[in-house]
Design an enzyme around this catalytic site. Sequence first.
Site, PDB file in Angstrom:
ATOM      1  N   ASN A 165     -14.336  70.954  12.032  1.00 54.67           N
ATOM      2  CA  ASN A 165     -15.779  70.823  11.854  1.00 54.67           C
ATOM      3  C   ASN A 165     -16.434  69.808  12.785  1.00 54.67           C
ATOM      4  O   ASN A 165     -17.581  69.967  13.183  1.00 54.67           O
ATOM      5  CB  ASN A 165     -16.102  70.494  10.390  1.00 54.67           C
ATOM      6  CG  ASN A 165     -15.353  69.282   9.872  1.00 54.67           C
ATOM      7  OD1 ASN A 165     -14.191  69.066  10.198  1.00 54.67           O
ATOM      8  ND2 ASN A 165     -16.005  68.487   9.044  1.00 54.67           N
ATOM      9  N   GLY A 240      -8.544  66.914   6.946  1.00 53.21           N
ATOM     10  CA  GLY A 240      -8.621  68.297   6.494  1.00 53.21           C
ATOM     11  C   GLY A 240      -8.800  68.362   4.994  1.00 53.21           C
ATOM     12  O   GLY A 240      -9.254  67.403   4.358  1.00 53.21           O
ATOM     13  N   SER A 241      -8.417  69.468   4.419  1.00 56.61           N
ATOM     14  CA  SER A 241      -8.613  69.676   2.991  1.00 56.61           C
ATOM     15  C   SER A 241      -7.587  68.890   2.183  1.00 56.61           C
ATOM     16  O   SER A 241      -6.506  68.531   2.673  1.00 56.61           O
ATOM     17  CB  SER A 241      -8.485  71.163   2.650  1.00 56.61           C
ATOM     18  OG  SER A 241      -7.143  71.592   2.795  1.00 56.61           O
ATOM     19  N   GLU A 262      -7.637  61.721   5.614  1.00 57.13           N
ATOM     20  CA  GLU A 262      -9.085  61.785   5.359  1.00 57.13           C
ATOM     21  C   GLU A 262      -9.356  63.193   4.881  1.00 57.13           C
ATOM     22  O   GLU A 262      -9.339  64.139   5.673  1.00 57.13           O
ATOM     23  CB  GLU A 262      -9.861  61.428   6.638  1.00 57.13           C
ATOM     24  CG  GLU A 262     -11.287  60.981   6.375  1.00 57.13           C
ATOM     25  CD  GLU A 262     -12.238  62.140   6.153  1.00 57.13           C
ATOM     26  OE1 GLU A 262     -12.556  62.428   4.972  1.00 57.13           O
ATOM     27  OE2 GLU A 262     -12.644  62.755   7.140  1.00 57.13           O
ATOM     28  N   CYS A 296     -17.161  66.711   5.145  1.00 61.80           N
ATOM     29  CA  CYS A 296     -16.482  66.252   3.930  1.00 61.80           C
ATOM     30  C   CYS A 296     -17.324  65.288   3.107  1.00 61.80           C
ATOM     31  O   CYS A 296     -17.104  65.130   1.911  1.00 61.80           O
ATOM     32  CB  CYS A 296     -15.145  65.618   4.282  1.00 61.80           C
ATOM     33  SG  CYS A 296     -15.232  64.377   5.580  1.00 61.80           S
ATOM     34  N   GLU A 470     -10.328  55.112   8.273  1.00 62.96           N
ATOM     35  CA  GLU A 470     -10.584  55.253   9.697  1.00 62.96           C
ATOM     36  C   GLU A 470     -11.818  54.426  10.048  1.00 62.96           C
ATOM     37  O   GLU A 470     -12.614  54.085   9.177  1.00 62.96           O
ATOM     38  CB  GLU A 470     -10.800  56.724  10.073  1.00 62.96           C
ATOM     39  CG  GLU A 470      -9.542  57.559   9.891  1.00 62.96           C
ATOM     40  CD  GLU A 470      -9.635  58.933  10.533  1.00 62.96           C
ATOM     41  OE1 GLU A 470      -8.797  59.226  11.401  1.00 62.96           O
ATOM     42  OE2 GLU A 470     -10.537  59.708  10.145  1.00 62.96           O
TER      43      GLU A 470
END
Length: 496
Positions: A165, A240-241, A262, A296, A470
């Site tokens: 994304n 990611g998920s 994350e 997210c 992060e």
Amino acid sequence: MTEAASRRTSINLVTEMTIDGAAMAGTGEEITVWNPATGGVLGTVVGASADQLETAIAAARRAFDSGPWPRMSGAERAAAMHRIADQMEKHRDDLVAAIVSEAGTPVTTAEALQFEVPLRILRWNADAAARDRREHLGPDFEILPSVSYVDYRPIGVVGAIAAYNYPLHLILLKIGAALAAGCTVVATPSPRTPFATLLLGKLIREAGLPPGVVNIVAGGLDVSRTLTTHPSIDKVSFTGSAEVGKRVMSQAAESLKDVVLELGGKSPNIILPGTDLTTLVAPVHMRYSRNAGQGCASPTRLLVHESQLDEFVERSSHMWPTMKVGDPWERDTLVGPLIRSEHRDRVASYVDDAVAEGATVLAGGGRLDIDGGWFYSPTLLGGVDSRARVAQEEIFGPVAVLLSYSDVDEAVRLANDVTYGLAAYIFGPLQEALEVAPRLQAGIVQINGGGSMRPDAPYGGFKASGIGREIGEAGIREYLEPQHVQFATAQPGRAV
């Protein structure tokens, strides 16, 4: 030809990977990359073979174990990282064009959030590479007099795996922090959006970093799985998920690798009682609709006091026509396409199921037939139970649910009543909002719109939204190991 049409047709698609400081064409499986705004093929990339991936990992291992990068001064690493940023600025249009074309992000959003923000963070990381992190603990006189200090040493070789994304943004957060710490990297982009990252690899080569310090390989699940399990990888950073994050953590556990994860979110946006809705309705809806809701931290649960619910719905309906959905190259487009047709079907299924269970579409909704692309109208749902699937699971599309509450205590309870805890948003009087903020289980709290993503502030979440952080000093510390150095101040063998 318009500016948009000109940029749409002048895209520099780099297909070579970066391995051990050199450009390398893949010899693995071919990856088809689609343009989500047209539904057509954007290009193809041949991914890394198993042998090429081994070469990349071995190069990163060698560059860390015996190469100059971890042994350079912080100032030398900072200078090299700034050269990467300089190359990015020279090729700004090419990077933005790749992002718009492969991710479908509207050009204005791509310029601001997918280029300028990660560039700023990279430069901050470069400056932070030169920071002296040694902690002097001073003397200790128990049993044997001694003096101690704590240094922070790079953890080693980092495997970086990014989502589709925000392709350039996500990979740069990982690479920048790892390089600042003195680590070497093997990075892989999502196979859905590889072009911006492969171009970044070319720019890193041109910046003149030592061979093997940054390796960028394309591929699918096999590449990611190898990075999470290979014995020469010391740490894995994944975006990611939550479901895939569990697998990454499980695979990394086989060799006791540390991880930064994350993951997803289902962020609340609390509008405190009595807040003036005149100017805030538009930014509330625009925030979860940007990048077609594929973010997210998108605030997709809107919590409005019961006394203002009707006004909020009315104002929302009036602003909906201003939210342009369409060609991501048009500068007035707010919402671009979803990444794939099957993902659009998944987003639509959440809305369809919610309506079948009694929810009401208050604004927007539905697939849009625009130039063959995979567009979905921003959607506001009402009449939804807070425990319903549409209100609990991450949809990753421009869909929000409207929930009412009777008092602030209930708003806080609803806000925290999900498995995620990445971000939370509050609108209202500042002092009241500041009192609510610490009650929210979220790694990021933005009040009255917050601000831009700061390069010195940590990013990450509570609960199922991930592990570690992060960005900022916390992001760099993820790639450093503390080392306690202690030396005696009395001569060995002498009585104390």
